[in-house]
Design an enzyme around this catalytic site. Structure first.
Site, PDB file in Angstrom:
ATOM      1  N   ALA A  52       0.799  -1.148   0.063  1.00 46.16           N
ATOM      2  CA  ALA A  52       0.037  -0.027   0.161  1.00 46.16           C
ATOM      3  C   ALA A  52       0.907   1.442  -0.039  1.00 46.16           C
ATOM      4  O   ALA A  52       0.768   2.118  -0.658  1.00 46.16           O
ATOM      5  CB  ALA A  52      -0.989   0.099   1.259  1.00 46.16           C
ATOM      6  N   GLU A  53       1.913   1.260   0.796  1.00 44.18           N
ATOM      7  CA  GLU A  53       2.780   2.332   0.709  1.00 44.18           C
ATOM      8  C   GLU A  53       3.555   2.820  -0.431  1.00 44.18           C
ATOM      9  O   GLU A  53       3.683   3.902  -0.763  1.00 44.18           O
ATOM     10  CB  GLU A  53       3.639   2.437   2.186  1.00 44.18           C
ATOM     11  CG  GLU A  53       4.451   3.584   2.214  1.00 44.18           C
ATOM     12  CD  GLU A  53       4.784   4.171   3.732  1.00 44.18           C
ATOM     13  OE1 GLU A  53       5.355   5.285   3.742  1.00 44.18           O
ATOM     14  OE2 GLU A  53       4.369   3.610   4.574  1.00 44.18           O
ATOM     15  N   SER A  54       4.150   1.840  -0.728  1.00 38.24           N
ATOM     16  CA  SER A  54       4.679   1.725  -2.209  1.00 38.24           C
ATOM     17  C   SER A  54       3.810   2.185  -3.403  1.00 38.24           C
ATOM     18  O   SER A  54       4.249   3.243  -4.067  1.00 38.24           O
ATOM     19  CB  SER A  54       5.070   0.166  -2.645  1.00 38.24           C
ATOM     20  OG  SER A  54       6.137  -0.347  -1.789  1.00 38.24           O
ATOM     21  N   SER A  57       2.858   6.206  -2.329  1.00 39.97           N
ATOM     22  CA  SER A  57       3.844   6.951  -2.567  1.00 39.97           C
ATOM     23  C   SER A  57       4.248   7.236  -4.004  1.00 39.97           C
ATOM     24  O   SER A  57       4.574   8.162  -4.614  1.00 39.97           O
ATOM     25  CB  SER A  57       5.152   6.356  -2.116  1.00 39.97           C
ATOM     26  OG  SER A  57       5.046   6.159  -0.620  1.00 39.97           O
TER      27      SER A  57
END
Length: 130
Positions: A52-54, A57
């Protein structure tokens, strides 16, 4: 995808994240469950957060380029894990909830191979000039 952002980063590469599509409006990637499990052989919730963060971002950084602030720094992430997964690939799709000049927020939906929702995450990134 923009070469400055790179594929999925060092951690994403180790986890087998493969970005399939990337734009400020939508980022899509897959990640294998195998190698990203917790002791009960289920997809690790932290692995879902890395995916999710990848994705969030990347989307935020691509949006940031349009406002001359291409450095996206995650400042808040939350995730709800809906369903356990033991094998196969999961797919994450990030779409923007808010795209401002200094902050971008993305919703990331992770599904299994049957299309069932595994995780819903929200990531907020601070946008900075390089």
């Amino acid at each position: 995808m923009d070469q400055q952002i790179g594929p999925a980063g060092v951690l994403g590469d180790r986890m087998g994240i493969s970005i399939l599509e990337a734009s400020p409006e939508r980022v899509v990637a897959t990640m294998p469950v195998e190698g990203n499990t917790q002791p009960y052989s289920l997809l690790h919730g932290g692995a879902s957060c890395v995916l999710a963060e990848s994705l969030g971002s990347v989307g935020a950084a691509l949006h940031g380029k349009t406002v001359d602030r291409p450095l996206a720094l995650g400042v808040d992430i939350s995730a709800t894990h809906h369903k356990a997964v033991r094998s196969g690939l999961v797919t994450g799709t990030a779409t923007p909830l808010h795209r401002g000049r200094s902050v971008a927020t993305y919703e990331i939906i992770i599904t299994d191979e049957a299309g069932d929702r595994v995780c819903t995450a929200r990531l907020t990134c601070l946008l900075r000039a390089t």
